[in-house]
Design a protein around this motif. Structure first.
Motif, mmCIF file in Angstrom:
data_model
loop_
_atom_site.group_PDB
_atom_site.id
_atom_site.type_symbol
_atom_site.label_atom_id
_atom_site.label_comp_id
_atom_site.label_asym_id
_atom_site.label_seq_id
_atom_site.Cartn_x
_atom_site.Cartn_y
_atom_site.Cartn_z
ATOM 1 N N VAL A 17 0.939 -1.213 -0.046
ATOM 2 C CA VAL A 17 0.047 -0.035 0.068
ATOM 3 C C VAL A 17 1.004 1.195 -0.036
ATOM 4 C CG1 VAL A 17 -1.875 1.197 1.083
ATOM 5 C CG2 VAL A 17 -1.657 -1.305 1.358
ATOM 6 N N ASP A 18 0.566 2.266 -0.898
ATOM 7 C CA ASP A 18 1.294 3.437 -0.769
ATOM 8 C C ASP A 18 0.767 4.547 0.270
ATOM 9 O OD1 ASP A 18 -1.183 4.715 -1.742
ATOM 10 O OD2 ASP A 18 -0.134 5.063 -3.758
ATOM 11 N N ALA A 19 1.303 5.644 0.503
ATOM 12 C CA ALA A 19 0.964 6.585 1.385
ATOM 13 C C ALA A 19 -0.245 7.298 1.426
ATOM 14 C CB ALA A 19 1.975 7.730 1.085
ATOM 15 N N ASP A 20 -1.067 6.915 0.101
ATOM 16 C CA ASP A 20 -2.275 7.379 0.149
ATOM 17 C C ASP A 20 -3.315 6.359 0.148
ATOM 18 O OD1 ASP A 20 -1.592 10.118 -0.899
ATOM 19 O OD2 ASP A 20 -1.220 9.467 -2.608
ATOM 20 N N GLY A 21 -2.904 5.264 0.572
ATOM 21 C CA GLY A 21 -3.893 4.005 0.831
ATOM 22 C C GLY A 21 -4.243 3.284 -0.438
ATOM 23 N N VAL A 22 -3.577 3.462 -1.505
ATOM 24 C CA VAL A 22 -3.802 2.813 -2.681
ATOM 25 C C VAL A 22 -3.009 1.518 -2.718
ATOM 26 C CG1 VAL A 22 -3.344 2.710 -5.383
ATOM 27 C CG2 VAL A 22 -4.124 4.812 -4.035
ATOM 28 N N THR A 23 -3.644 0.293 -2.871
ATOM 29 C CA THR A 23 -2.797 -0.752 -3.038
ATOM 30 C C THR A 23 -2.202 -1.237 -4.318
ATOM 31 O OG1 THR A 23 -4.447 -2.114 -4.013
ATOM 32 C CG2 THR A 23 -4.545 -2.112 -1.601
ATOM 33 N N LEU A 24 -1.206 -1.891 -4.287
ATOM 34 C CA LEU A 24 -0.431 -2.122 -5.664
ATOM 35 C C LEU A 24 -1.160 -2.815 -6.677
ATOM 36 C CD1 LEU A 24 2.555 -2.298 -7.195
ATOM 37 C CD2 LEU A 24 2.778 -4.321 -5.881
ATOM 38 N N ALA A 25 -2.194 -3.745 -6.277
ATOM 39 C CA ALA A 25 -3.069 -4.339 -7.034
ATOM 40 C C ALA A 25 -4.017 -2.955 -7.569
ATOM 41 C CB ALA A 25 -4.031 -5.179 -6.494
ATOM 42 N N ASP A 26 -4.591 -2.348 -7.061
ATOM 43 C CA ASP A 26 -5.357 -1.010 -7.607
ATOM 44 C C ASP A 26 -4.515 -0.308 -8.408
ATOM 45 O OD1 ASP A 26 -7.542 -2.135 -6.371
ATOM 46 O OD2 ASP A 26 -7.495 -0.817 -4.639
ATOM 47 N N ALA A 27 -3.329 0.088 -8.049
ATOM 48 C CA ALA A 27 -2.486 0.913 -8.889
ATOM 49 C C ALA A 27 -2.327 0.215 -10.278
ATOM 50 C CB ALA A 27 -1.093 1.002 -8.210
ATOM 51 N N MET A 28 -2.009 -0.968 -10.381
ATOM 52 C CA MET A 28 -1.833 -1.621 -11.667
ATOM 53 C C MET A 28 -3.269 -1.636 -12.393
ATOM 54 S SD MET A 28 0.293 -5.078 -10.551
ATOM 55 C CE MET A 28 0.704 -5.440 -12.151
ATOM 56 N N ALA A 29 -4.196 -1.983 -11.674
ATOM 57 C CA ALA A 29 -5.568 -1.853 -12.355
ATOM 58 C C ALA A 29 -5.608 -0.407 -12.872
ATOM 59 C CB ALA A 29 -6.815 -2.100 -11.588
ATOM 60 N N GLY A 30 -5.459 0.507 -12.279
ATOM 61 C CA GLY A 30 -5.453 1.941 -12.755
ATOM 62 C C GLY A 30 -4.802 2.466 -13.893
ATOM 63 N N VAL A 31 -3.694 1.543 -14.230
ATOM 64 C CA VAL A 31 -2.926 1.939 -15.334
ATOM 65 C C VAL A 31 -3.132 0.946 -16.538
ATOM 66 C CG1 VAL A 31 -1.241 3.294 -14.618
ATOM 67 C CG2 VAL A 31 -0.997 1.000 -14.592
ATOM 68 N N GLY A 32 -4.205 0.180 -16.225
ATOM 69 C CA GLY A 32 -4.731 -0.826 -17.292
ATOM 70 C C GLY A 32 -4.556 -2.089 -17.309
ATOM 71 N N LEU A 33 -3.710 -2.547 -16.121
ATOM 72 C CA LEU A 33 -2.991 -3.850 -16.150
ATOM 73 C C LEU A 33 -4.126 -4.589 -15.301
ATOM 74 C CD1 LEU A 33 0.442 -2.715 -15.195
ATOM 75 C CD2 LEU A 33 -0.208 -3.929 -17.262
ATOM 76 N N ASP A 34 -4.056 -6.222 -15.269
ATOM 77 C CA ASP A 34 -4.884 -6.912 -14.755
ATOM 78 C C ASP A 34 -4.188 -7.669 -13.531
ATOM 79 O OD1 ASP A 34 -6.668 -8.761 -13.456
ATOM 80 O OD2 ASP A 34 -7.266 -9.586 -15.399
ATOM 81 N N PRO A 35 -4.151 -7.090 -12.395
ATOM 82 C CA PRO A 35 -3.263 -7.975 -11.388
ATOM 83 C C PRO A 35 -3.503 -9.174 -11.110
ATOM 84 C CG PRO A 35 -4.820 -6.322 -10.130
ATOM 85 C CD PRO A 35 -5.008 -6.080 -11.729
ATOM 86 N N SER A 36 -4.853 -9.536 -11.468
ATOM 87 C CA SER A 36 -5.035 -11.124 -11.249
ATOM 88 C C SER A 36 -4.212 -12.033 -12.183
ATOM 89 C CB SER A 36 -6.424 -11.422 -11.217
ATOM 90 O OG SER A 36 -7.021 -11.239 -12.378
ATOM 91 N N THR A 37 -3.672 -11.437 -13.279
ATOM 92 C CA THR A 37 -3.075 -12.325 -14.246
ATOM 93 C C THR A 37 -1.225 -12.078 -14.326
ATOM 94 O OG1 THR A 37 -3.029 -10.646 -15.878
ATOM 95 C CG2 THR A 37 -4.947 -11.959 -15.606
ATOM 96 N N VAL A 38 -0.841 -11.527 -13.210
ATOM 97 C CA VAL A 38 0.610 -11.349 -13.187
ATOM 98 C C VAL A 38 1.452 -12.601 -13.269
ATOM 99 C CG1 VAL A 38 0.530 -9.274 -11.882
ATOM 100 C CG2 VAL A 38 0.636 -11.424 -10.653
ATOM 101 N N GLU A 39 0.937 -13.636 -12.801
ATOM 102 C CA GLU A 39 1.515 -14.993 -13.129
ATOM 103 C C GLU A 39 1.989 -15.138 -14.611
ATOM 104 O OE1 GLU A 39 0.470 -15.231 -9.034
ATOM 105 O OE2 GLU A 39 -0.806 -14.727 -10.862
ATOM 106 N N ASP A 40 1.079 -14.610 -15.525
ATOM 107 C CA ASP A 40 1.342 -14.626 -16.837
ATOM 108 C C ASP A 40 2.869 -14.210 -17.382
ATOM 109 O OD1 ASP A 40 -1.013 -16.175 -16.880
ATOM 110 O OD2 ASP A 40 -2.164 -14.377 -17.860
ATOM 111 N N ALA A 41 3.427 -13.294 -16.423
ATOM 112 C CA ALA A 41 4.271 -12.611 -16.832
ATOM 113 C C ALA A 41 5.844 -13.359 -16.392
ATOM 114 C CB ALA A 41 4.513 -11.037 -16.228
ATOM 115 N N ARG A 42 5.655 -14.453 -15.753
ATOM 116 C CA ARG A 42 6.673 -15.305 -15.291
ATOM 117 C C ARG A 42 7.592 -15.745 -16.527
ATOM 118 N NH1 ARG A 42 4.721 -18.979 -10.192
ATOM 119 N NH2 ARG A 42 4.082 -17.282 -8.744
ATOM 120 N N TRP A 43 9.055 -15.573 -16.228
ATOM 121 C CA TRP A 43 9.780 -15.938 -17.383
ATOM 122 C C TRP A 43 10.165 -17.350 -17.138
ATOM 123 C CZ3 TRP A 43 14.191 -11.533 -17.757
ATOM 124 C CH2 TRP A 43 13.630 -10.320 -18.259
ATOM 125 N N GLU A 44 10.272 -18.038 -18.252
ATOM 126 C CA GLU A 44 10.685 -19.481 -18.146
ATOM 127 C C GLU A 44 12.158 -19.596 -18.354
ATOM 128 O OE1 GLU A 44 9.025 -22.109 -17.633
ATOM 129 O OE2 GLU A 44 6.976 -20.837 -17.201
#
Length: 418
Positions: free
Chosen positions: A157-184
């Motif tokens: 959570v940042d100083a304004d109470g915004v969670t990392l998940a919400d911040a990602m969603a706020g710039v058009g990313l889906d935080p529930s899918t971050v596992e798809d970004a894992r490198w093999e």
């Protein structure tokens, strides 16, 4: 191989272009925090430039931006380079950005000179490397390395109470899918990051290039103190529960631990202290301290963090102050692979510099990537060792030299790795 020469003018133009993407009302320097619209604009500028060179580009589920130039060999794993474009508040124009600009210049050199390479070359901009907003450094690369997942994001959570998940969603990313970004691991042969030193070893010794042998770890803590907010004139000294005074004593305890002769290689910092209610005539009722423990020895680093927690609790108990703590992040130090380091050192010699081998006291994306693929780092000097400050500066000729060595290093690795 060493006939490729980076252009300092082009690098300066790239640096200036990124520096212009800053929050104008945040004072001097560059402010471009993690998972904000400005960070995404900087990523888009990178993507547009690389696309114009004919590279394929994409953004992964973590918000990392990648560009690829294909290799001539069938089915070979990629060799990568890059860094990050987010900043701390009121930062300089070089931390992370130099590594991205160097990657962009290497891509341009390869395209303009029509240089063939066996492995695909991937140029990477990691999201959210700085821990200034959410307390966790290297979020984009940690996700890529499988060290941070979707379940971890709501608790940051940042100083304004915004969670990392919400911040990602706020710039058009889906935080529930971050596992798809894992490198093999099978997809990557190596990764090299060029970075400013953020220290003064190279400048002091008059050496223009460094090769990193290991990267310090970091344990980050938040300490919360609860006293009583009472009148500064009406409350006798012996009846106070002053959270500010307790915090001050803890700050000195943290400094003392870092100065202990038995704690070589460990650095302790209280980088932020918030106190409420913040009135001159009111005794502080609460205080929060953010503590960063860095170390080259994982055991000492974590033991020091644990001792800080113990001493802080004892100080609060003695003063009648409520106390709790939270571990925000814990990253162990990493020793980088000797094979990659040797190739990078040879590349420095090929451009006329005997490199200084040194340890990085700062965390870097390469530290996380090393969990997936062998990683290496090149350093260029920082004037007066200044970083995370508007006065941060590296001579453009040193940046160009480092970029030339980076190009040579990538091509050496392309020729030597299977």
């Amino acid at each position: 191989m060493t006939s490729l020469r980076a252009d300092g003018g082009r690098l300066r133009d790239l640096l200036d272009g990124f520096a212009a993407l800053s929050e104008n009302d945040c004072g001097p320097g560059v402010t471009r925090l993690a998972y904000t619209a400005l960070e995404r604009r900087a990523h888009a500028l990178f993507s547009e430039t690389m696309s114009a060179l004919g590279l394929s580009t994409w953004v992964d589920a973590a918000g990392n931006t990648l560009a690829e130039r294909p290799g001539t060999g069938a089915g070979l794993p990629a060799i990568g380079t890059g860094s990050h474009l987010d900043s701390v508040p009121n930062a300089g124009s070089y931390d992370g950005i130099v590594g991205v600009c160097a990657a962009m210049e290497v891509a341009r050199l390869l395209v303009e000179h029509d240089i063939a390479h066996r492995h695909p070359l991937r140029f990477v901009v990691f999201a959210a490397e700085e821990g200034a907003r959410f307390g966790q450094a290297c979020t984009g690369s940690r996700i890529a390395a499988g060290l941070t997942g979707s379940d971890d994001l709501p608790s940051k959570v940042d100083a304004d109470g915004v969670t990392l998940a919400d911040a990602m969603a706020g710039v058009g990313l889906d935080p529930s899918t971050v596992e798809d970004a894992r490198w093999e691991p099978a997809d990557w042969a190596a990764f090299v990051e060029l970075h400013i030193e953020q220290g003064s070893v190279l400048e002091t010794e008059g050496v223009r290039l460094g090769v990193v042998d290991s990267i310090s770890g970091s344990t980050r803590l938040r300490l919360d103190l609860r006293g009583r907010a009472t009148h500064s004139g009406g409350t006798p000294m012996h009846l106070r529960a002053d959270a500010m005074a307790a915090a001050a004593e803890i700050v000195l305890a943290v400094e003392t631990l870092g100065q202990d002769e038995s704690n070589v290689g460990t650095r302790t910092t209280v980088g932020r202290l918030d106190v409420a209610p913040g009135s001159m005539t009111t005794i502080a009722g609460s205080a929060s301290l953010w503590v960063d423990v860095r170390g080259t020895d994982a055991g000492r680093q974590r033991d020091t963090a644990a001792e800080i927690v113990r001493r802080a609790k004892r100080i609060c108990d003695e003063r009648g102050i409520g106390y709790c703590h939270e571990q925000l992040a814990d990253t162990p130090p990493v020793e980088l692979r000797a094979g990659i380091r040797d190739e990078l050192a040879a590349s420095c010699r090929a451009v006329g510099v005997e490199p200084r081998v040194l340890t990085s006291g700062a965390s870097h994306d390469a530290q996380q990537v090393d969990r997936v693929a062998p990683a290496g780092m090149l350093f260029v000097p920082s004037e007066a060792g200044i970083s995370h400050d508007p006065a941060e500066r590296t001579d453009i000729d040193d940046i160009a030299l480092g970029t030339t060595a980076l190009a040579a290093g990538l091509l050496r690795l392309d020729g030597s790795l299977p």
